[in-house]
Design an enzyme around this catalytic site. Structure first.
Site, mmCIF file in Angstrom:
data_model
loop_
_atom_site.group_PDB
_atom_site.id
_atom_site.type_symbol
_atom_site.label_atom_id
_atom_site.label_comp_id
_atom_site.label_asym_id
_atom_site.label_seq_id
_atom_site.Cartn_x
_atom_site.Cartn_y
_atom_site.Cartn_z
ATOM 1 C CE LYS A 27 0.155 1.394 5.707
ATOM 2 N NZ LYS A 27 -0.444 0.062 5.819
ATOM 3 C CG ASP A 65 -3.562 -7.277 4.980
ATOM 4 O OD1 ASP A 65 -3.400 -8.504 4.793
ATOM 5 O OD2 ASP A 65 -2.632 -6.458 4.899
ATOM 6 C CG MET A 67 -1.933 -1.102 1.252
ATOM 7 S SD MET A 67 -3.041 -0.879 2.655
ATOM 8 C CE MET A 67 -3.753 -2.510 2.757
#
Length: 532
Positions: A44, A138, A27
């Site tokens: 992130k 996930d 990602m």
């Protein structure tokens, strides 16, 4: 000081000063940073090529807003996000402590008490995540952190924004980690969309890994592991008792027979292994049944806001869930894991997801509760029938009580009302967290088979046929209101973003609108029409 930054890494992201690099994955990259208030956070930063993708940024923004509704005490709290930044980024609580993957790698499989704590902690987090209408997608040992204050689950929900962005997802590639991916995520011909039950499968795989130090499905390549998941039973040697039974049920190939996160908690908290010889079992720490039997009338713990009740905040429908998780969280302190597991271990593994496997279609999947059956296979009581309908196991009519008619969906997107005698009036509910998708069972409706909200150019909102995608427009709360003239429970159907589903006597159509303090004028009863 070597902070692990790579050449070209940013020194500042938005208003956050970058202190170091925590990890990298499919990602994007994860950085340790300091907020303007001096708090350490994890930032992130998603892949740069997604910056110009309007579809991705819209999904990212939607998923972040939903993830913010998850109670933070068992997850890494979502603090900030900017979908318009180039590249987009997400800011979450920085959790001190190693990942479960790191603990197992450095210390080996967990003992019985430690394993039970991990199982309870992750099931608690999934109950909170699913209760907020979010699917993790996930879950894996690297996303379970063993923090001083208890177990924390990270990276929940946001994976869907990546998984669903077709322009940047290569063929035969989905977001996930193969040993923890449910069959329906690996093979879209399996016949089931990936929903909350996929997270339950991952829970089973994570617990099995924590117990044995190996994957429940072996193989020397991602393809080999995927084939094992699709065709072979899991290797659960090293697990026994109630925990083995729960893990085995969680790893069922058919998502419809896996337990919900809440049922996992019930089983874990009442397991005989936990009671030992201390005496009789205590009652499970769980809330009352989600839906009362039809003869009980209203429900003070309704899962959706009751339209027209000015004294109830919109968030009250999740109050029971937060109370439950708060109690369970007290049962999973870090000292149960043991300070020796925390000593000398480095920062948590916040690396992003790997990407592999086959194409998948994300969406909700039913997570039915078991119902009593008669010899003919039908539910044995009205209460069982109601639970079965709400679990997605029964065909039903959506009956408009005030006009004694039934919703109907013919080919095309318009929702009509009719006499309920044809296949166009048959629907089934698909649970998604505390909400539902309402799907037509009309065999002629292959396109736009789910009910959703549409806004026209004048701003008016109507109920129409829509794609069966997990979105703000297709999720509805169903809350008990009163009784219809046949003594059945009648419900308000509410879309959290757009309003209450209503019938217009003047326009002769179904529309959606917020009611404010106005009395509710339209309710719906669910009329059973047999097994799906």
């Amino acid at each position: 000081m070597n902070n692990g930054l790579f050449p070209g890494d940013p020194s500042r992201i938005g208003g956050y000063d970058v202190l170091g690099r925590l990890g990298e994955g499919g990602m994007g990259s994860v950085f340790l940073a300091r907020s303007p208030q001096g708090r350490r956070v994890a930032v992130k930063v998603v892949r740069p090529e997604l910056s110009g993708d309007d579809e991705f940024r819209g999904r990212f923004r939607s998923e972040v807003n939903r993830a913010r509704q998850v109670p933070p005490f068992c997850t890494a709290e979502v603090l900030d996000a900017d979908s318009e930044h180039h590249p987009p980024y997400l800011v979450v609580e920085y959790v001190e402590g190693p990942s479960l993957a790191q603990v197992i790698r450095e210390r080996g499989p967990l003992g019985a008490a430690q394993l039970h704590s991990i199982a309870v902690g992750v099931a608690t987090a999934l109950t909170a995540i699913h209760g907020a209408g979010v699917i993790h997608r996930d879950l894996k040992p690297a996303n379970v952190l063993v923090a001083p204050g208890g177990i924390k689950v990270i990276d929940f929900g946001i994976a869907r924004a990546f998984d669903a962005t077709s322009q940047h997802t290569r063929p035969n590639e989905v977001v996930g980690t193969v040993p923890y991916m449910a069959p329906e995520r690996i093979d879209t011909t399996f016949g089931q969309p990936a929903g909350p039950a996929a997270d339950i499968f991952a829970w089973g795989a994570v617990v099995a890994y924590a117990a044995t130090g190996r994957n429940a499905f072996g193989g020397d390549s991602p393809t080999a592991i995927a084939m094992q998941i699709l065709t072979r039973p899991p290797d659960l040697s090293g697990l026994d008792g109630t925990l083995r039974e729960l893990v085995s049920r969680a790893l069922e190939k058919d998502p419809a027979v896996r337990p919900t996160a809440r049922k996992l908690l019930d089983g874990l908290l009442t397991a005989p292994e936990r009671r030992g010889n201390a005496g009789p079992a205590q009652a499970p720490v769980v809330p009352p049944a989600l839906w009362p039997p039809p003869d009980r009338g209203g429900n003070e713990q309704s899962l959706t806001s009751r339209p027209g009740a000015a004294d109830r905040p919109a968030s009250s429908r999740r109050g029971w869930l937060i109370a439950l998780i708060a109690v369970v969280a007290l049962l999973v302190p870090a000292f149960v894991i043991g300070p020796q597991l925390l000593r000398g271990l480095s920062n948590p593994d916040l690396a992003g997801s790997t990407k592999t496997g086959g194409p998948a279609t994300d969406g909700p999947t039913p997570t039915p509760a078991p119902t009593s059956k008669t010899a003919t296979g039908s539910p044995s009581s009205a209460a069982d029938t109601t639970r079965a309908m709400l679990a997605g196991q029964r065909r039903l009519l959506v009956h408009v009580v005030e006009i004694d008619r039934d919703l109907s969906l013919l080919p095309g997107e318009e929702v009509h009302v009719g006499n309920g005698t044809g296949p166009d009036a048959l629907f089934a509910l698909e649970p998604v967290g505390v909400d539902f998708m309402i799907k037509s069972l009309n065999p002629e409706v292959a396109h736009l088979p789910c009910l959703g909200v549409k806004i026209d150019s004048a701003g008016d909102k109507s109920l129409v046929g829509a794609e069966c995608e997990f979105s703000a427009a297709t999720l509805f709360g169903i809350s008990p209101e009163a009784k219809d003239d046949k003594g059945r429970t009648s419900y308000a159907i509410t879309n959290e973003k757009y309003g209450v589903v209503q019938w217009s006597p003047s326009q002769k159509n179904i529309y959606v609108e917020f009611m404010g303090d106005a009395p509710l004028s339209t309710t719906f009863s669910l009329v059973d029409r047999g097994a799906v």
